[in-house]
Motif scaffolding. Sequence first.
Motif, PDB file in Angstrom:
ATOM      1  N   PHE A   1     -49.651 -13.532  -6.390  1.00  0.00           N
ATOM      2  CA  PHE A   1     -48.964 -13.398  -7.669  1.00  0.00           C
ATOM      3  C   PHE A   1     -48.860 -11.907  -7.996  1.00  0.00           C
ATOM      4  O   PHE A   1     -49.882 -11.216  -8.076  1.00  0.00           O
ATOM      5  N   GLN A   2     -47.640 -11.449  -8.151  1.00  0.00           N
ATOM      6  CA  GLN A   2     -47.373 -10.030  -8.388  1.00  0.00           C
ATOM      7  C   GLN A   2     -47.146  -9.805  -9.878  1.00  0.00           C
ATOM      8  O   GLN A   2     -46.376 -10.520 -10.521  1.00  0.00           O
ATOM      9  N   THR A   3     -47.826  -8.798 -10.433  1.00  0.00           N
ATOM     10  CA  THR A   3     -47.649  -8.429 -11.832  1.00  0.00           C
ATOM     11  C   THR A   3     -47.894  -6.940 -11.983  1.00  0.00           C
ATOM     12  O   THR A   3     -48.606  -6.332 -11.168  1.00  0.00           O
ATOM     13  N   ASN A   4     -47.308  -6.336 -13.020  1.00  0.00           N
ATOM     14  CA  ASN A   4     -47.410  -4.897 -13.194  1.00  0.00           C
ATOM     15  C   ASN A   4     -48.419  -4.512 -14.266  1.00  0.00           C
ATOM     16  O   ASN A   4     -49.001  -3.437 -14.216  1.00  0.00           O
ATOM     17  N   LYS A   5     -48.628  -5.369 -15.250  1.00  0.00           N
ATOM     18  CA  LYS A   5     -49.547  -5.069 -16.341  1.00  0.00           C
ATOM     19  C   LYS A   5     -50.617  -6.145 -16.405  1.00  0.00           C
ATOM     20  O   LYS A   5     -50.306  -7.328 -16.528  1.00  0.00           O
ATOM     21  N   VAL A   6     -51.869  -5.689 -16.361  1.00  0.00           N
ATOM     22  CA  VAL A   6     -52.985  -6.627 -16.339  1.00  0.00           C
ATOM     23  C   VAL A   6     -54.126  -6.090 -17.183  1.00  0.00           C
ATOM     24  O   VAL A   6     -54.452  -4.895 -17.114  1.00  0.00           O
ATOM     25  N   LYS A   7     -54.713  -6.967 -17.961  1.00  0.00           N
ATOM     26  CA  LYS A   7     -55.990  -6.684 -18.621  1.00  0.00           C
ATOM     27  C   LYS A   7     -57.024  -7.598 -17.985  1.00  0.00           C
ATOM     28  O   LYS A   7     -56.888  -8.824 -18.014  1.00  0.00           O
ATOM     29  N   PHE A   8     -58.041  -6.982 -17.432  1.00  0.00           N
ATOM     30  CA  PHE A   8     -58.999  -7.708 -16.601  1.00  0.00           C
ATOM     31  C   PHE A   8     -60.393  -7.534 -17.177  1.00  0.00           C
ATOM     32  O   PHE A   8     -60.866  -6.401 -17.351  1.00  0.00           O
ATOM     33  N   ILE A   9     -61.046  -8.664 -17.522  1.00  0.00           N
ATOM     34  CA  ILE A   9     -62.434  -8.663 -18.001  1.00  0.00           C
ATOM     35  C   ILE A   9     -63.267  -9.370 -16.942  1.00  0.00           C
ATOM     36  O   ILE A   9     -63.174 -10.597 -16.789  1.00  0.00           O
ATOM     37  N   PRO A  10     -64.055  -8.630 -16.150  1.00  0.00           N
ATOM     38  CA  PRO A  10     -64.777  -9.242 -15.029  1.00  0.00           C
ATOM     39  C   PRO A  10     -65.659 -10.400 -15.468  1.00  0.00           C
ATOM     40  O   PRO A  10     -66.355 -10.327 -16.475  1.00  0.00           O
ATOM     41  N   GLY A  11     -65.594 -11.478 -14.668  1.00  0.00           N
ATOM     42  CA  GLY A  11     -66.427 -12.644 -14.922  1.00  0.00           C
ATOM     43  C   GLY A  11     -65.955 -13.511 -16.055  1.00  0.00           C
ATOM     44  O   GLY A  11     -66.585 -14.529 -16.355  1.00  0.00           O
TER      45      GLY A  11
END
Length: 914
Positions: A229-239
Amino acid sequence: MTCQKTSHNFTKIAFKPLHTNLFNIVLLSIFLTIGAGKLYSQDTTKKATAIATKKQTDSSKTVVTNTGKSTTIIKKETDSIKKDTIKPQKAFLDGKVKYKAEKYVKIDQKKKLITLYDKAELYYQDVELKSGIIVMDYEKNEVYAGRIKDSTGAYKQYPNFKQGTNVVEPDSIRFNFKTKKALIWNSRSDQGEFKIKAAITKKENDSVYFLKGARFTTSKDVDNPEYYFQTNKVKFIPGKKVVTGLTNMVIADVPTPIALPFAFFPMSKETSISGLILPSYNDSNTRGFSLQNGGYYFALSNNYDLTILGDYYTNGSYGMRFESSYAERYKYRGNLNVRFENLITSERGYPDYLKQKIYNIQWSHSKDSKSNPNSSFSASVNLGSSKYFRQSINQANIGSNLNNTLSSSISYSKTFNSVPQVRMSLTATHSQNTQTEEINMTLPTLQVSVDRLYPFVGKDGVKKGFFKNINLQYNLSGKNSIVTTDSLFFKPQMFRNAKTGIEHTIPISTNFKLFKYFSASSSFNYREVWYTKTINRSYDDEQSKVVDNIVNGFDAYRTYSFSSSLGTTIYGTFNFGADKKIKSIRHVMRPSVSYGYTPSFEKYYDTYASDATGTMTKQYSRFEAGIFGAPGISNSNTLGFDLSNTFEAKVTDKDSTKLEPKKVMLLNNLNFSTSYNLNADGKTSLAWSPVRVSGGTQLFANKMNVNFGATLDPYAIDNSGTRINVYNIDNGGSLFRMTSANMTLNYAISSKEKDKIKKDKNVQSERNGGREDDLFGTNTDLNDSRKSQFSESEKEEDKISEFFNAKLPWDMTFAYSLTYGNNNREKKIIGNSIMISANADISPKWKAGVSTGYDFVQKGVTFTQLRFERDLLSWRMDFNWTPFGTNANWGFFIGIKSGVLSDIKFDKRSRTNR
């Protein structure tokens, strides 16, 4: 080296470089200047150097010592009144720093840089950094790590950044120890089942990342995945979670039309999280379009969960399912499934319109014996509508459909460690015939038993001889039996004809040796039965028939019986010579004779008029309708004869290194049994009962089980098929008349080594009333089509094969059944069928299977199913087809294997012709 006293009343120490090889001392000076703790290097330090500072005042002094392994600052206070008014600057490092590099470590004091090159490692607090090159700027509190090139110009030694449990493998990284912020290029990270790669990653703090140019996949190779899945903007909160902007699905590097304006991916560290379950689309000629298996999963706690699923068809049909699993370590585990479906066929007003409600309840529970060794509780429940597995819109379980019985059992037992020991159990059982829709239940059955007592054993505890072996027991059995039908189940009517009773038995027995070679036993059994209901049978003039009137109240009867047996064991060996291939055959015979006597209990019988005139009377017992039956009206006086045989051979082992001969079982058992009635009059009863012959063996390295049986009757029959008091040989026939015979063969072979031919049991199919093998096809639970149709017990390395030396696993199950009937001189084969199920890996990625058979009596093909499956790495595709019969159907599925993305699938199935 110079020391200078400043106007701020503290000592400032400045170092001049002594020697270029003394970089450890210089490094220590840097951290002393900026207030660091201790900085260790794994390089060997030079000669120990002692550094003393100038006395500041008479009230304080600072001493710096070096032991050769570490440097320590010790400040001694001599006057508690005079103190420094200037607070020292806080160190930017709050812990120990450990580092090493294979090629070199370079310290630039002017630029405040430390450079580690080639297999560099840096450890600080919960941060572990390994890379080809690491540059640490201790003035800006930053560290940089990147790749290095080898002699061919190829990049190697990519950075590996680990903080806590999060691991990132980028091309390069820049990290600030103070702010905890980082900038990462081409990062690669594993988050549960997901693998994430991003062109640029910005780490705001320990819990928030921002990604640019990111891809998400469950493929093993994140750099060259088969899909992502390709995306340019991501907010990632581990776990926890990933929130993205516009997301596009890419397969084989080709963008697909599948896109979402935003996406949310849960990434909890827990084993399971709550969330929506997206439905799948389907259609039916009789029910219209549908959405199936949509619902919600509740991760209620670490010990139990709940799944709610539903189906809806446009013609009004719907279904609901509640599934829950629970477990507590070292105590118990189980699962509960409740299914309900309201099915509507066709449209109202049409002749084939049908509306029905079906349900199914399944519950399994097991208790860990270690939690309480003196008690146990278990449950295995499978009950509901008899037509459920034939009509369900969410089951394709052919084995359950062809099986005619559903059964359940719930039991609790407890042992009381008294003297003598007492055991108690409560059991509720259920048996349901899905063809006749008759249901038999016991709610509940109480069993109490007292351990054996040996009243004549002395203090020495020796049990030898007739008298010392005399023992007695006490057993109690209480039952409440219900016989009802499917339509009355769970309704008040089912309890009206319930049968209740309590049975007490006291067996007294002994055993002893007779003439050294014979084992003898004798027993006397006392039995007492209590009922709360009896019957009074009489002729009813108004109804013109015999009726039974229920009599409420306590009543009981008492019986007794006697039995004894005598048996021995005879060994015989036939030797053929040490030079023969078959060296010897051993025959073991175990003959036994038994005697049983039960007197007549006519006192519990009455008479009733069987017609309106009252001239004809018959006998009956008021206990006939009881759950334990009635006492016998005639005495029983029989002799029983049994003979069991085993045959074993010793043969020369094929392995020439073996010194001892190999033992081979020829016949596991060959049994003969019959009985003789001492009270037979030759008219109403015949003396000899038919001889029952049964046997079995294993062939082909114990892979084929062969079982056979026959019934041999010594008496002839008349033209109506009734046995007469004339021996068959005296009626022009043979010594025995074979009235029935049967033989079954079961053969299972596999490409696996040795005896590893048993496949994993299809637990779900067996629990639903199906078979553990796949002779009737594999069970398909439409709730979760991600499960493979084939056994997935092979190791991963076994699935990868070379082209010219491929190991393609296969297995085959073969069953043959033959039944002969001659009860009335028909001499007919009444059953003759063969069933085969085979599965094979036709390539490392393709699997195929077939279940089929042929009935030679009905002259038709039995249940047939074809199965195909393709391993698409992160995806799986399968197709199964039942081409003909009442269960004809087909199904196609393609979807992602990962449970996180189980909703990304295409599942299309036809409905069965039920």
